[in-house]
Scaffold this motif. Structure first.
Motif, PDB file in Angstrom:
ATOM      1  N   SER A 131       0.869  -1.178   0.000  1.00 20.22           N
ATOM      2  CA  SER A 131       0.000   0.000   0.000  1.00 20.22           C
ATOM      3  C   SER A 131       0.910   1.233   0.000  1.00 20.22           C
ATOM      4  CB  SER A 131      -0.862   0.046   1.264  1.00 20.22           C
ATOM      5  OG  SER A 131      -1.696  -1.083   1.336  1.00 20.22           O
ATOM      6  N   PRO A 132       0.550   2.288  -0.701  1.00 22.33           N
ATOM      7  CA  PRO A 132      -0.591   2.381  -1.609  1.00 22.33           C
ATOM      8  C   PRO A 132      -0.351   1.605  -2.899  1.00 22.33           C
ATOM      9  CG  PRO A 132       0.693   4.406  -1.695  1.00 22.33           C
ATOM     10  CD  PRO A 132       1.313   3.562  -0.618  1.00 22.33           C
ATOM     11  N   GLY A 133      -1.427   1.090  -3.453  1.00 25.30           N
ATOM     12  CA  GLY A 133      -1.315   0.227  -4.627  1.00 25.30           C
ATOM     13  C   GLY A 133      -1.173   1.004  -5.915  1.00 25.30           C
ATOM     14  N   ILE A 134      -0.215   1.907  -5.932  1.00 26.32           N
ATOM     15  CA  ILE A 134      -0.014   2.740  -7.125  1.00 26.32           C
ATOM     16  C   ILE A 134       0.788   1.963  -8.165  1.00 26.32           C
ATOM     17  CG2 ILE A 134      -0.183   4.950  -5.936  1.00 26.32           C
ATOM     18  CD1 ILE A 134       2.827   4.929  -5.569  1.00 26.32           C
ATOM     19  N   SER A 135       0.841   2.502  -9.376  1.00 25.06           N
ATOM     20  CA  SER A 135       1.480   1.760 -10.468  1.00 25.06           C
ATOM     21  C   SER A 135       2.954   1.493 -10.160  1.00 25.06           C
ATOM     22  CB  SER A 135       1.331   2.528 -11.782  1.00 25.06           C
ATOM     23  OG  SER A 135       1.948   3.798 -11.675  1.00 25.06           O
ATOM     24  N   ALA A 136       3.588   2.408  -9.465  1.00 27.41           N
ATOM     25  CA  ALA A 136       5.016   2.239  -9.161  1.00 27.41           C
ATOM     26  C   ALA A 136       5.279   1.077  -8.217  1.00 27.41           C
ATOM     27  CB  ALA A 136       5.561   3.527  -8.544  1.00 27.41           C
ATOM     28  N   GLU A 496       4.231   6.497   6.311  1.00 24.14           N
ATOM     29  CA  GLU A 496       3.136   7.156   7.019  1.00 24.14           C
ATOM     30  C   GLU A 496       3.559   8.438   7.731  1.00 24.14           C
ATOM     31  OE1 GLU A 496       0.165   3.773   8.452  1.00 24.14           O
ATOM     32  OE2 GLU A 496       2.209   3.339   9.072  1.00 24.14           O
ATOM     33  N   LEU A 497       4.863   8.622   7.875  1.00 26.81           N
ATOM     34  CA  LEU A 497       5.325   9.819   8.578  1.00 26.81           C
ATOM     35  C   LEU A 497       4.917  11.071   7.812  1.00 26.81           C
ATOM     36  CD1 LEU A 497       8.975   9.237   9.857  1.00 26.81           C
ATOM     37  CD2 LEU A 497       6.862   9.345  11.187  1.00 26.81           C
ATOM     38  N   GLY A 498       4.403  12.043   8.552  1.00 26.16           N
ATOM     39  CA  GLY A 498       4.050  13.309   7.927  1.00 26.16           C
ATOM     40  C   GLY A 498       2.809  13.248   7.056  1.00 26.16           C
ATOM     41  N   GLN A 499       2.102  12.132   7.100  1.00 22.13           N
ATOM     42  CA  GLN A 499       0.868  11.989   6.329  1.00 22.13           C
ATOM     43  C   GLN A 499      -0.325  12.137   7.270  1.00 22.13           C
ATOM     44  OE1 GLN A 499       1.185  11.677   3.159  1.00 22.13           O
ATOM     45  NE2 GLN A 499       2.450   9.961   2.500  1.00 22.13           N
ATOM     46  N   PRO A 500      -1.481  12.489   6.721  1.00 15.86           N
ATOM     47  CA  PRO A 500      -2.676  12.523   7.567  1.00 15.86           C
ATOM     48  C   PRO A 500      -2.880  11.165   8.238  1.00 15.86           C
ATOM     49  CG  PRO A 500      -3.150  13.371   5.363  1.00 15.86           C
ATOM     50  CD  PRO A 500      -1.761  12.820   5.331  1.00 15.86           C
ATOM     51  N   GLY A 501      -3.170  11.183   9.501  1.00 16.77           N
ATOM     52  CA  GLY A 501      -3.437   9.932  10.204  1.00 16.77           C
ATOM     53  C   GLY A 501      -2.196   9.259  10.762  1.00 16.77           C
ATOM     54  N   GLU A 502      -1.044   9.920  10.679  1.00 13.04           N
ATOM     55  CA  GLU A 502       0.183   9.332  11.220  1.00 13.04           C
ATOM     56  C   GLU A 502       0.007   8.936  12.688  1.00 13.04           C
ATOM     57  OE1 GLU A 502       3.607  11.992  11.118  1.00 13.04           O
ATOM     58  OE2 GLU A 502       4.372  11.088  12.959  1.00 13.04           O
ATOM     59  N   GLY A 503       0.323   7.703  13.001  1.00 19.55           N
ATOM     60  CA  GLY A 503       0.293   7.260  14.390  1.00 19.55           C
ATOM     61  C   GLY A 503      -1.100   7.009  14.949  1.00 19.55           C
TER      62      GLY A 503
ATOM     63  N   HIS B 236     -13.959   9.319  -0.891  1.00 22.47           N
ATOM     64  CA  HIS B 236     -13.212   8.815   0.266  1.00 22.47           C
ATOM     65  C   HIS B 236     -12.382   9.872   0.983  1.00 22.47           C
ATOM     66  CE1 HIS B 236     -14.146   4.591  -0.580  1.00 22.47           C
ATOM     67  NE2 HIS B 236     -14.040   4.916  -1.854  1.00 22.47           N
ATOM     68  N   ASN B 237     -11.769  10.742   0.222  1.00 21.45           N
ATOM     69  CA  ASN B 237     -10.823  11.692   0.795  1.00 21.45           C
ATOM     70  C   ASN B 237     -11.547  12.814   1.532  1.00 21.45           C
ATOM     71  OD1 ASN B 237      -9.134  14.416   0.162  1.00 21.45           O
ATOM     72  ND2 ASN B 237      -7.806  12.669   0.550  1.00 21.45           N
ATOM     73  N   ALA B 238     -10.999  13.243   2.665  1.00 22.28           N
ATOM     74  CA  ALA B 238     -11.664  14.262   3.478  1.00 22.28           C
ATOM     75  C   ALA B 238     -11.915  15.532   2.677  1.00 22.28           C
ATOM     76  CB  ALA B 238     -10.828  14.561   4.718  1.00 22.28           C
ATOM     77  N   ASN B 288      -4.586   2.363   0.803  1.00 20.50           N
ATOM     78  CA  ASN B 288      -4.553   1.720  -0.516  1.00 20.50           C
ATOM     79  C   ASN B 288      -4.218   2.700  -1.620  1.00 20.50           C
ATOM     80  OD1 ASN B 288      -5.585  -0.584   0.653  1.00 20.50           O
ATOM     81  ND2 ASN B 288      -7.697  -0.024   0.266  1.00 20.50           N
ATOM     82  N   SER B 289      -4.630   3.946  -1.412  1.00 19.55           N
ATOM     83  CA  SER B 289      -4.388   4.981  -2.410  1.00 19.55           C
ATOM     84  C   SER B 289      -4.132   6.266  -1.645  1.00 19.55           C
ATOM     85  CB  SER B 289      -5.612   5.138  -3.322  1.00 19.55           C
ATOM     86  OG  SER B 289      -6.709   5.558  -2.537  1.00 19.55           O
ATOM     87  N   PHE B 290      -3.700   7.275  -2.399  1.00 15.57           N
ATOM     88  CA  PHE B 290      -3.363   8.532  -1.725  1.00 15.57           C
ATOM     89  C   PHE B 290      -4.607   9.294  -1.274  1.00 15.57           C
ATOM     90  CE2 PHE B 290       1.187   9.294  -1.619  1.00 15.57           C
ATOM     91  CZ  PHE B 290       1.655   8.224  -2.363  1.00 15.57           C
ATOM     92  N   GLU B 291      -5.776   8.825  -1.639  1.00 20.76           N
ATOM     93  CA  GLU B 291      -6.980   9.523  -1.163  1.00 20.76           C
ATOM     94  C   GLU B 291      -7.488   8.956   0.158  1.00 20.76           C
ATOM     95  OE1 GLU B 291     -10.197   9.316  -3.986  1.00 20.76           O
ATOM     96  OE2 GLU B 291     -10.013   7.155  -4.238  1.00 20.76           O
ATOM     97  N   VAL B 292      -6.835   7.900   0.650  1.00 16.11           N
ATOM     98  CA  VAL B 292      -7.295   7.319   1.922  1.00 16.11           C
ATOM     99  C   VAL B 292      -6.138   7.154   2.903  1.00 16.11           C
ATOM    100  CG1 VAL B 292      -9.291   6.175   0.899  1.00 16.11           C
ATOM    101  CG2 VAL B 292      -7.128   4.941   1.026  1.00 16.11           C
ATOM    102  N   LEU B 293      -5.216   8.097   2.901  1.00 14.67           N
ATOM    103  CA  LEU B 293      -4.043   7.970   3.774  1.00 14.67           C
ATOM    104  C   LEU B 293      -4.440   7.928   5.241  1.00 14.67           C
ATOM    105  CD1 LEU B 293      -1.627  10.437   1.948  1.00 14.67           C
ATOM    106  CD2 LEU B 293      -1.541   7.929   1.940  1.00 14.67           C
ATOM    107  N   ALA B 294      -5.549   8.584   5.589  1.00 14.00           N
ATOM    108  CA  ALA B 294      -5.947   8.671   6.998  1.00 14.00           C
ATOM    109  C   ALA B 294      -6.930   7.577   7.385  1.00 14.00           C
ATOM    110  CB  ALA B 294      -6.526  10.051   7.296  1.00 14.00           C
ATOM    111  N   ALA B 295      -6.971   6.510   6.598  1.00 17.11           N
ATOM    112  CA  ALA B 295      -7.886   5.401   6.906  1.00 17.11           C
ATOM    113  C   ALA B 295      -7.600   4.860   8.305  1.00 17.11           C
ATOM    114  CB  ALA B 295      -7.706   4.291   5.874  1.00 17.11           C
ATOM    115  N   THR B 296      -8.657   4.561   9.030  1.00 20.54           N
ATOM    116  CA  THR B 296      -8.505   4.003  10.377  1.00 20.54           C
ATOM    117  C   THR B 296      -9.674   3.073  10.693  1.00 20.54           C
ATOM    118  OG1 THR B 296      -8.642   4.512  12.744  1.00 20.54           O
ATOM    119  CG2 THR B 296      -9.516   6.167  11.258  1.00 20.54           C
TER     120      THR B 296
END
Lengths: 506, 420
Positions: A131-136, A496-503, B236-238, B288-296
């Motif tokens: 995750s994230p399941g991006i093309s890269a 996850e560091l510095g991303q929304p929802g970190e920790g 999904h994204n806030a 799973n994607s950058f639009e759900v980084l804050a999934a919990t």
């Protein structure tokens, strides 16, 4: 006349480990100038472990878990039981009264809680499809050809996949990372400990064998024969082509192995001759030149490893009739299938799987997403379990499912019981730790709560077959890798560091 | 097998005239989903497809008694989002009617027109306690995916209960891709489609089309823009959710529902204030994607605490495993949602969202969708012993149970094909 200096195999291996390349003979510094001695040509042998584990257990305290309900992973249940962990190992399981332990040992109260071996997922793509399941991040299928036994999953593992920590919260202590199922031969799988690390090597399970991923059925023929709009593509187009592709590769592997076996036998003979042939006056005939080694082929190295019994076959196969064909294929070429994965129709041939000593690594209830998954039933796992010599495993193949394999086992167990297959919860736990450990070649090290094994242990908030139960504490080699109630012991990966929802609670 | 035997008995008892008969399900723990709450040792009486009484009163004379001592009695589960009956095998296009990427019709597509009540997933879903489902296709191109319908899981040819109940659309990464490559493009698309529909038919008089929509598509969207049918938007994204909520000011008549809302907890107060219900998958906890980084795992419980109307389903797994919704609700509870909230999120809340106030509850006059469970319906080791749809006991059998029974014992003289 040539004289050769013998070099020990151990020295060769050391040299190989240092260079990672084919071993070369050293020059003999001590040779007498009056009689030139050529360095003894070494046997050509390759390092079987060129990407070795660098795993080090996390710091651990000795600990006694007491007053808990213990599933020992062997099928036993101990009420009011204790598990003693010392120096990263389990040293005693059973009643606390019978244990000797150092004074002042740290204790964890297990009242109302359950203790089990850590869950082992035999089928995961964490790290290779992270995750994230991006093309890269699509690193799990080397689709360049139907036979890519030369690729290794570990070379693509991204250790910062957040999925590893989610799996930790679900009590996963070890897993097998497999290449995907696009190919007939997808490549080597690798067994890892579920611990945070900077590198894949830092997660590799020390001493675990390599595995080989193979795939039956719809996937290879869809990806190759009819793949990517390239129709007509390349073989296989059909299940006939699948088996033909396997046979062709195993035949090549058989011939490759024959060459190497002959080379090693010839080298043995030459070496023996060299050692025993003391030069005689007037005799110019020595042992001659050593035999030439076959050319190396990385694809066939892996397949030869299977034929030599060193690499365990993990075969993705849904339909019962195809599994039966693969069993015959394995007999034709003299290797063993260790486990069928997915095996949505395993219940139709549970007796054959048992008779051939093959485990079924299965979902509790996935079905219907394609034709070969059409006949899925919810009692697949218990039916495989109850067969004579049955070996059922709950697997995930999914970054979400891996977080709740205990719940998957609960569903399968309940449906088995309703169908009249009486299995206890403690027995069902063998699906989650002992049986996968066995099919991954690590049962001597983990998978059950027995003295001498690694302390890979989970303390659950309650009955792990209840929907409401969570893993409170997870130990790997006696160290706490996950603590639900301590944010400092809930790892946050780099991504996850510095991303929304970190920790956050994940 | 045990389950089918039990039901065979009760069906036989009902056979003469199910509709005229009074059935009393007695002695169970009743989850009413009403202000009666949970009733211990209660009795549900049903007649003519409706619930006659719920409580602890005596069993009426002449009623067929179903003993539910030690069992749980609940309303039938209502899948807030499903695609059962739309796909027999997902990977085989001829059997899969979930989306139509080759069609110029999208908003005007109706799931009810694709629905096949004989598909195997229907019985598979029913025997796990689901009596009703909201089914809908998926956008094949563009933002809209057409109308959803409400069905029951009886497998009968008349099991479509309500057609054209809601419209589905997508925003976020998926919508951006479908609209040409950016969120701005998908937003422009949405607003233009709304304007076209509002302008219909006057705006379509000069030429045959609106700025974006064909005549047919504009007709289909008209009830949505007029607020007669809710628009369910997968988002999904806030920040995408907040953008969508701005539509409340621009189009106050429109009714919105959020599907997914994986980062909904971050804007829970705004969602609650906008009075927009959400359908969430409480187990979405991976980026799973950058639009759900804050999934919990706590999304559902946080939304509940903020006062949002929460239904539970999985937009990603809907054709065959609608039954997983029970597990989703169970895990919502494990992660902080109230049991009551989680159970309602898979029964009475979806029923109310789709205007089916007589479903998802056990009270006098409600439609008699009743499930008898052998334990807590949110425990994964529990399962239904009986499922009634509109007062009729249904077969507890599916293609899966038949396969199971055929292979439970393979030591038989004849090949399995002779065993049915």
């Amino acid at each position: 006349m040539k004289r050769w200096k013998l070099i020990s195999l151990a020295a060769l291996m050391a040299a190989a480990c240092a260079t990672g390349a084919e071993t070369t003979p050293a020059t003999d510094q001590a040779a007498s100038p009056s009689e030139p001695v050529k360095a003894m040509p070494a046997r050509v042998a390759y390092n079987p472990d060129p990407y070795p584990s660098t795993y080090k257990p996390l710091p651990a305290d000795n600990v006694l878990i007491r007053n808990a309900t213990v599933f020992d992973g062997l099928g036993g249940e101990i009420k009011g039981g204790a598990v003693l962990i010392q120096d990263g190992k389990i040293t005693a399981v059973g009643s606390e009264a019978s244990m000797t332990m150092p004074a002042g040992i740290r204790t964890i109260d297990g009242t109302g809680r359950f203790v089990t071996p850590g869950i082992i997922d035999i089928h995961s793509h964490l790290g290779v499809y992270p995750s994230p399941g991006i093309s890269a991040h699509q690193d799990g299928n080397e689709v360049s050809g139907p036979v890519t036994a030369e690729v290794w999953a570990e070379h693509a593992i991204w250790p910062h996949d957040p999925g590893f920590t989610r799996a930790m919260a679900g009590g996963i202590t070890a897993m097998q990372i497999l290449p995907g199922s696009a190919n007939l031969f997808g490549g080597r799988g690798v067994i890892i400990k579920n611990v945070p690390a900077r590198t894949a090597q830092g997660m590799k399970f020390p001493g675990a064998p390599y595995t080989l991923k193979m795939a039956c059925g719809e996937n290879p023929k869809r990806v190759y024969g009819y793949g990517g709009g390239r129709f007509p593509g390349s073989a296989p187009f059909s299940r006939m082509g699948n088996i033909a592709g396997y046979r062709d590769a195993w035949q090549r592997a058989t011939e490759y192995k024959r060459k190497w076996d002959k080379y090693n036998a010839d080298f043995d003979a030459w070496e023996k001759k060299t050692k025993s042939s003391a030069p005689k006056a007037g005799d110019d005939k020595g042992p001659g030149d050593p035999p030439n080694a076959p050319d190396r082929n990385f694809e066939l190295d892996t397949l030869m490893g299977v034929l030599n019994g060193e690499i365990l076959v993990q075969h993705h196969c849904y339909r019962a009739d195809e599994m039966a064909q693969v069993i015959d294929l394995s007999k034709e070429f003299g290797y063993k299938v260790t486990a069928f994965h997915h095996g949505v129709e395993a219940y139709k041939i549970a007796d054959m799987l048992g008779a051939n000593g093959i485990c079924g690594a299965l979902w509790a209830d996935w079905w219907g997403f394609k034709a070969e998954a059409y006949d899925g039933i919810r009692e697949n796992i218990p039916i495989v379990h109850k067969a004579q010599n049955g070996c059922a495993i709950v697997h995930s193949d999914d970054a979400n499912g891996i977080q709740r394999l205990n719940q998957e086992a609960a569903k399968a167990l309940a449906d088995g019981i309703k169908a009249g297959i009486n299995i206890s919860k403690a027995e069902a736990w063998t699906w989650l730790s002992r049986n996968p450990a066995k099919a991954m070649g690590i049962l001597d090290k983990t998978g059950t709560l027995e003295a001498g094994k690694a302390a890979d242990v989970v303390i659950w908030s309650g009955d792990p077959f209840s929907s409401y139960t969570r893993a409170d504490l997870v130990f790997v080699d006696g160290a706490i890798t996950w603590d639900r109630n301590d944010p400092a012991r809930r790892p946050v990966v780099d991504f996850e560091l510095g991303q929304p929802g970190e920790g956050d609670v994940k | 097998m045990i389950r089918s035997l039990l039901l065979a008995a009760s069906i036989a008892a009902l056979a003469p005239s199910a509709l005229a008969q009074t059935i009393a399900i007695t002695g169970g723990k009743i989850v009413t989903n009403t202000n009666q709450g949970i009733i211990e040792n209660g009795t549900v009486v049903i007649r003519d497809g409706r619930v006659v009484s719920v409580g602890t009163a005596a069993t009426p004379d002449g009623a067929t008694v179903i003993d539910a001592a030690g069992k749980w009695i609940t309303p039938g589960l209502f899948a807030a989002f499903s695609r059962i009956g739309l796909s027999e095998l997902d990977s085989e296009d001829p059997t899969n009617d979930v989306s139509a990427s080759g069609s110029d019709f999208q908003a005007s597509l109706r799931a009810a027109d694709s629905f096949n009540p004989s598909q195997t997933a229907i019985a598979v879903t029913r025997i796990e306690g689901f009596t009703r489902a909201a089914i809908v296709g998926s956008p094949g191109k563009g933002l809209f995916g057409g109308y959803g319908a409400i069905i029951d899981t009886s497998g009968d040819f008349d099991s479509i209960n309500a057609r054209d109940t809601f419209m589905i659309a997508r925003l976020g990464e998926s919508g951006a891709g479908a609209a040409g490559g950016s969120r701005a493009a998908s937003w422009q698309w949405l607003l233009t489609a709304i304007d076209d529909a509002k302008a219909y038919p006057r705006g379509f008089e000069d030429d045959n089309e609106g700025d974006l929509l064909s005549r047919k598509e504009a007709v289909a969207l008209k009830p949505v823009v007029e607020g007669r049918v809710p628009l369910m938007v997968e988002v999904h994204n806030a920040s995408d959710i907040l953008q969508l909520l701005t539509l409340r000011q621009r189009e106050p008549r429109m009714k919105l529902m959020l599907l997914g809302a994986t980062e909904g907890w971050r804007v829970a107060d705004q969602v609650a204030a906008a009075n927009v219900p959400v359908i969430v998958n409480p187990l979405s906890n991976l980026p799973n994607s950058f639009e759900v980084l804050a999934a919990t795992l706590e999304n559902a419980s946080r939304l509940e605490k903020a006062g949002v109307t929460v239904a539970i389903a999985d937009p990603g797994e809907a054709t065959h495993n609608t039954r997983f919704i029970q597990q989703l609700a169970a895990n919502a509870v494990a992660n902080g949602m109230t049991w009551d909230g989680a159970f309602k999120a898979i029964s009475s809340v979806p029923a109310a969202l789709y205007g089916q106030a007589d479903l998802g509850v056990l009270r006098q006059g409600a439609i008699a969708d009743v499930v008898i469970w052998d334990g807590d319906p949110l425990e994964l080791m529990s399962s239904p012993d009986a499922v009634y749809i509109a007062g009729v006991a249904t077969e507890m059998e599916s293609r899966q149970t038949k396969l199971r029974d055929r292979y439970l014992n393979v030591d038989e003289p004849l090949p399995q094909a002779y065993e049915r």
